[in-house]
Design a protein around this motif. Sequence first.
Motif, PDB file in Angstrom:
ATOM      1  N   GLY A 128       0.827  -1.143   0.012  1.00 23.72           N
ATOM      2  CA  GLY A 128       0.021   0.056  -0.091  1.00 23.72           C
ATOM      3  C   GLY A 128       0.905   1.065   0.087  1.00 23.72           C
ATOM      4  O   GLY A 128       1.710   1.353   0.775  1.00 23.72           O
ATOM      5  N   VAL A 129       0.759   2.157  -0.852  1.00 24.73           N
ATOM      6  CA  VAL A 129       1.602   3.079  -0.943  1.00 24.73           C
ATOM      7  C   VAL A 129       0.749   4.428  -0.827  1.00 24.73           C
ATOM      8  O   VAL A 129      -0.343   4.853  -1.424  1.00 24.73           O
ATOM      9  N   VAL A 130       1.407   5.306  -0.007  1.00 25.08           N
ATOM     10  CA  VAL A 130       0.918   6.875   0.217  1.00 25.08           C
ATOM     11  C   VAL A 130       1.720   7.830  -0.315  1.00 25.08           C
ATOM     12  O   VAL A 130       3.148   7.921   0.222  1.00 25.08           O
ATOM     13  N   VAL A 131       1.410   8.668  -1.134  1.00 23.78           N
ATOM     14  CA  VAL A 131       2.109   9.713  -1.556  1.00 23.78           C
ATOM     15  C   VAL A 131       1.748  11.053  -1.124  1.00 23.78           C
ATOM     16  O   VAL A 131       0.768  11.308  -1.231  1.00 23.78           O
ATOM     17  N   CYS A 180      -5.025  -1.335  -7.050  1.00 18.26           N
ATOM     18  CA  CYS A 180      -4.030  -0.737  -7.299  1.00 18.26           C
ATOM     19  C   CYS A 180      -4.464   0.853  -8.077  1.00 18.26           C
ATOM     20  O   CYS A 180      -3.317   1.396  -8.586  1.00 18.26           O
ATOM     21  N   ALA A 181      -5.701   1.182  -8.037  1.00 10.71           N
ATOM     22  CA  ALA A 181      -6.100   2.438  -8.575  1.00 10.71           C
ATOM     23  C   ALA A 181      -5.807   3.288  -7.339  1.00 10.71           C
ATOM     24  O   ALA A 181      -5.870   3.190  -6.311  1.00 10.71           O
ATOM     25  N   PRO A 182      -5.271   4.732  -7.854  1.00  5.42           N
ATOM     26  CA  PRO A 182      -5.296   5.783  -7.018  1.00  5.42           C
ATOM     27  C   PRO A 182      -6.567   6.082  -6.351  1.00  5.42           C
ATOM     28  O   PRO A 182      -7.435   6.328  -7.099  1.00  5.42           O
ATOM     29  N   GLN A 183      -6.465   6.430  -5.254  1.00  6.68           N
ATOM     30  CA  GLN A 183      -7.673   7.078  -4.271  1.00  6.68           C
ATOM     31  C   GLN A 183      -7.132   8.100  -3.462  1.00  6.68           C
ATOM     32  O   GLN A 183      -6.626   7.928  -2.453  1.00  6.68           O
ATOM     33  N   PRO A 184      -7.612   9.380  -3.962  1.00  8.38           N
ATOM     34  CA  PRO A 184      -7.209  10.413  -3.118  1.00  8.38           C
ATOM     35  C   PRO A 184      -8.397  10.723  -2.060  1.00  8.38           C
ATOM     36  O   PRO A 184      -9.238  10.039  -1.925  1.00  8.38           O
ATOM     37  N   PRO A 185      -7.968  11.507  -1.037  1.00  9.36           N
ATOM     38  CA  PRO A 185      -8.944  11.803  -0.039  1.00  9.36           C
ATOM     39  C   PRO A 185      -9.952  12.709  -0.612  1.00  9.36           C
ATOM     40  O   PRO A 185      -9.944  13.412  -1.518  1.00  9.36           O
ATOM     41  N   ALA A 201       4.475  16.587 -10.598  1.00 11.11           N
ATOM     42  CA  ALA A 201       5.143  15.834  -9.788  1.00 11.11           C
ATOM     43  C   ALA A 201       3.835  14.682  -9.222  1.00 11.11           C
ATOM     44  O   ALA A 201       4.153  13.488  -8.913  1.00 11.11           O
ATOM     45  N   ARG A 202       2.861  15.213  -9.129  1.00 14.47           N
ATOM     46  CA  ARG A 202       1.496  14.194  -8.456  1.00 14.47           C
ATOM     47  C   ARG A 202       1.533  13.064  -9.822  1.00 14.47           C
ATOM     48  O   ARG A 202       1.204  12.228  -9.301  1.00 14.47           O
ATOM     49  N   LEU A 203       1.269  13.375 -10.882  1.00 16.34           N
ATOM     50  CA  LEU A 203       1.158  12.577 -12.040  1.00 16.34           C
ATOM     51  C   LEU A 203       2.128  11.593 -12.115  1.00 16.34           C
ATOM     52  O   LEU A 203       1.964  10.336 -12.052  1.00 16.34           O
ATOM     53  N   SER A 204       3.530  11.976 -11.722  1.00 19.30           N
ATOM     54  CA  SER A 204       4.456  11.221 -11.791  1.00 19.30           C
ATOM     55  C   SER A 204       4.427  10.124 -10.676  1.00 19.30           C
ATOM     56  O   SER A 204       4.719   8.872 -10.741  1.00 19.30           O
ATOM     57  N   ALA A 205       4.249  10.753  -9.806  1.00 15.11           N
ATOM     58  CA  ALA A 205       4.154   9.905  -8.198  1.00 15.11           C
ATOM     59  C   ALA A 205       2.900   8.738  -8.400  1.00 15.11           C
ATOM     60  O   ALA A 205       3.139   7.767  -8.012  1.00 15.11           O
ATOM     61  N   SER A 206       2.060   9.286  -9.117  1.00 15.60           N
ATOM     62  CA  SER A 206       0.860   8.417  -9.039  1.00 15.60           C
ATOM     63  C   SER A 206       1.188   7.129 -10.145  1.00 15.60           C
ATOM     64  O   SER A 206       0.854   6.045  -9.835  1.00 15.60           O
ATOM     65  N   ARG A 207       1.599   7.733 -10.957  1.00 13.84           N
ATOM     66  CA  ARG A 207       1.935   6.624 -12.276  1.00 13.84           C
ATOM     67  C   ARG A 207       2.975   5.495 -11.534  1.00 13.84           C
ATOM     68  O   ARG A 207       2.879   4.167 -11.895  1.00 13.84           O
ATOM     69  N   ASP A 208       4.107   6.110 -10.826  1.00 16.21           N
ATOM     70  CA  ASP A 208       4.922   5.165 -10.346  1.00 16.21           C
ATOM     71  C   ASP A 208       4.378   4.302  -9.277  1.00 16.21           C
ATOM     72  O   ASP A 208       4.838   3.006  -9.313  1.00 16.21           O
ATOM     73  N   ALA A 209       3.393   4.570  -8.452  1.00 13.93           N
ATOM     74  CA  ALA A 209       2.822   3.991  -7.349  1.00 13.93           C
ATOM     75  C   ALA A 209       1.923   3.006  -7.814  1.00 13.93           C
ATOM     76  O   ALA A 209       1.871   1.714  -7.474  1.00 13.93           O
ATOM     77  N   VAL A 210       1.237   3.342  -9.012  1.00 13.74           N
ATOM     78  CA  VAL A 210       0.238   2.473  -9.691  1.00 13.74           C
ATOM     79  C   VAL A 210       1.198   1.046 -10.222  1.00 13.74           C
ATOM     80  O   VAL A 210       0.885  -0.105 -10.026  1.00 13.74           O
ATOM     81  N   VAL A 211       2.278   1.468 -10.996  1.00 12.28           N
ATOM     82  CA  VAL A 211       2.828   0.336 -11.547  1.00 12.28           C
ATOM     83  C   VAL A 211       3.768  -0.520 -10.531  1.00 12.28           C
ATOM     84  O   VAL A 211       3.772  -1.727 -10.564  1.00 12.28           O
ATOM     85  N   SER A 212       4.005   0.233  -9.201  1.00 13.19           N
ATOM     86  CA  SER A 212       4.912  -0.400  -8.280  1.00 13.19           C
ATOM     87  C   SER A 212       3.779  -1.596  -7.685  1.00 13.19           C
ATOM     88  O   SER A 212       4.283  -2.783  -7.440  1.00 13.19           O
ATOM     89  N   CYS A 213       2.723  -1.053  -7.175  1.00 11.99           N
ATOM     90  CA  CYS A 213       1.638  -1.804  -6.796  1.00 11.99           C
ATOM     91  C   CYS A 213       1.299  -2.928  -7.608  1.00 11.99           C
ATOM     92  O   CYS A 213       1.143  -4.170  -7.039  1.00 11.99           O
ATOM     93  N   SER A 254      -2.656  23.414 -13.673  1.00 12.04           N
ATOM     94  CA  SER A 254      -2.506  22.538 -12.135  1.00 12.04           C
ATOM     95  C   SER A 254      -3.289  21.602 -11.699  1.00 12.04           C
ATOM     96  O   SER A 254      -3.435  21.454 -10.380  1.00 12.04           O
ATOM     97  N   ALA A 255      -3.979  20.969 -12.685  1.00  9.16           N
ATOM     98  CA  ALA A 255      -5.112  20.032 -12.110  1.00  9.16           C
ATOM     99  C   ALA A 255      -4.389  18.526 -12.776  1.00  9.16           C
ATOM    100  O   ALA A 255      -3.982  18.321 -13.828  1.00  9.16           O
ATOM    101  N   VAL A 256      -4.771  17.475 -11.987  1.00  6.58           N
ATOM    102  CA  VAL A 256      -4.413  16.139 -12.553  1.00  6.58           C
ATOM    103  C   VAL A 256      -5.866  15.304 -12.440  1.00  6.58           C
ATOM    104  O   VAL A 256      -6.661  15.448 -11.599  1.00  6.58           O
ATOM    105  N   THR A 257      -6.052  14.495 -13.382  1.00  3.88           N
ATOM    106  CA  THR A 257      -7.166  13.600 -13.177  1.00  3.88           C
ATOM    107  C   THR A 257      -6.854  12.119 -13.588  1.00  3.88           C
ATOM    108  O   THR A 257      -5.669  11.704 -14.220  1.00  3.88           O
ATOM    109  N   SER A 258      -7.541  11.265 -13.090  1.00  2.00           N
ATOM    110  CA  SER A 258      -7.455   9.533 -13.125  1.00  2.00           C
ATOM    111  C   SER A 258      -8.685   9.084 -13.537  1.00  2.00           C
ATOM    112  O   SER A 258      -9.747   9.545 -13.055  1.00  2.00           O
ATOM    113  N   VAL A 259      -8.728   8.505 -14.638  1.00  7.52           N
ATOM    114  CA  VAL A 259      -9.934   7.712 -15.183  1.00  7.52           C
ATOM    115  C   VAL A 259      -9.698   6.368 -15.152  1.00  7.52           C
ATOM    116  O   VAL A 259      -8.672   5.994 -16.056  1.00  7.52           O
TER     117      VAL A 259
END
Length: 448
Positions: free
Chosen positions: A48-51, A124-129, A163-175, A225-230
């Motif tokens: 479980g990864v928290v960025v 493994c999908a990103p789940q923001p608060p 930075a958020r997109l990069s971290a999200s991508r790396d965490a999904v792949v690592s998961c 300055s916005a990021v989306t995940s679908v």
Amino acid sequence: MPADFDDLRHELESLRADTRHTALPGPAAARRRARQRARNQAIAGVLGVVVIVAGGVFAFAQPSLISAPDFANSPPDTASPTAEPSPEPSGIPTLPASALLTAADLDPEAGWVETEPPAEPWPCAPQPPNGEHVLRRSFDYPDGDGRIDQVVEATTTADEAAARLSASRDAVVSCVEEGGSDFALDQIWSVTGVGDETILIRYWAPPRQDEARLILSITLARSGSAVTSVTHGGFVMDANEPDPTDRAEAAVGRLCSATGGACVSDIDRELVFPEPAGDVPGWLRLADVGKATGLDQVFAGDVVPVEQGWASFVCLQLTGGPGAESFESRAYSDPFDTGGTSVQQTIARFGSDQEAGEYYTTLVAAGDVCGAEPSLTVENLGGVGGPETGFDGTVWRATAEGAGTVFLYGLVINGSAISFVDLSAASADEEQMRELLTLAGERLGDLG
């Protein structure tokens, strides 16, 4: 803002400067950044990864603990662990609901219906608060065959969004990589011309449903300055063609209108994982296949051993001749047109030119007869090459009786190597086949 919070924020900014991806201009740089991120996935101990970036939190589902929703019944009662929302920092804009996709933006014929976001995320999908700077929306098929979850998050700056997109991508792949044998990465694409940056990730995850497997496609995109995940998930037997960019285009179209960031322009994409195989000495080059067939994009598979003879076409299903040292095969195709034009090449290498020549003569005789398949009418269309070129080849046309289906294929010999080339196309063209075989004969000379 309190002084101690200001100091903390400066400290976080300093840390982030060491780890985030620095945006570079141009499609080539975007593709290079994507490749670099694809090769650096070893984040140790990730279940479980928290960025944490400047007060915002992205939590990633733990693959060993989470199952996908039961599409046929009600969602499971057990919800995945969720991160506690961090305090809302000032300076983050509140995005309008118009930044989210609507059912009309999705395939109108599919019948997507808006629903409440699920308590349990996809594996493994990103789940923001939850928070004022985070928007969420989900869609279901009426018959319960899949679900789409979208998250849009505002950040303070474009650099923070990168930075958020990069971290999200790396965490999904690592998961996915740390999830065990039931998880498997399928494809990762870097897309230019859709917002400031877009990544498409597709992977397999548990559970299974009868013979079908759960497959998830995640679009990660940023605009301004916005990021989306679908995230689109559902059960399927197989996946062939790459995911289209339609959903990314629709999401970025809404996002850029709300943020003033980059929208959709000239779209290009590059395969990051698995890394495409390039040209191999002795084999047809990607440019050769593109030139002969007219394909805009040509991808080639790895060179693989052929276990038994010419498995490429029924008229030449022969076992290896005397002195054959290896039989190998390679396929060429357009990844965006599964079932379209493709080329199959097989190369047999012999211990001497004489042994190769004797077997070539045997193959030509067998090809003229095509006794293995009497329903095919075979016509020898003549040769290519000659003494002045260093290679010789033969082209055939086979027509299926009653169906009118036409096949074009050929053999070429150069020194101690023989190549079989099969062209599969909706409209078979003899000149295309001749050009392919000529180029194959020339390339055989590079085997040494």
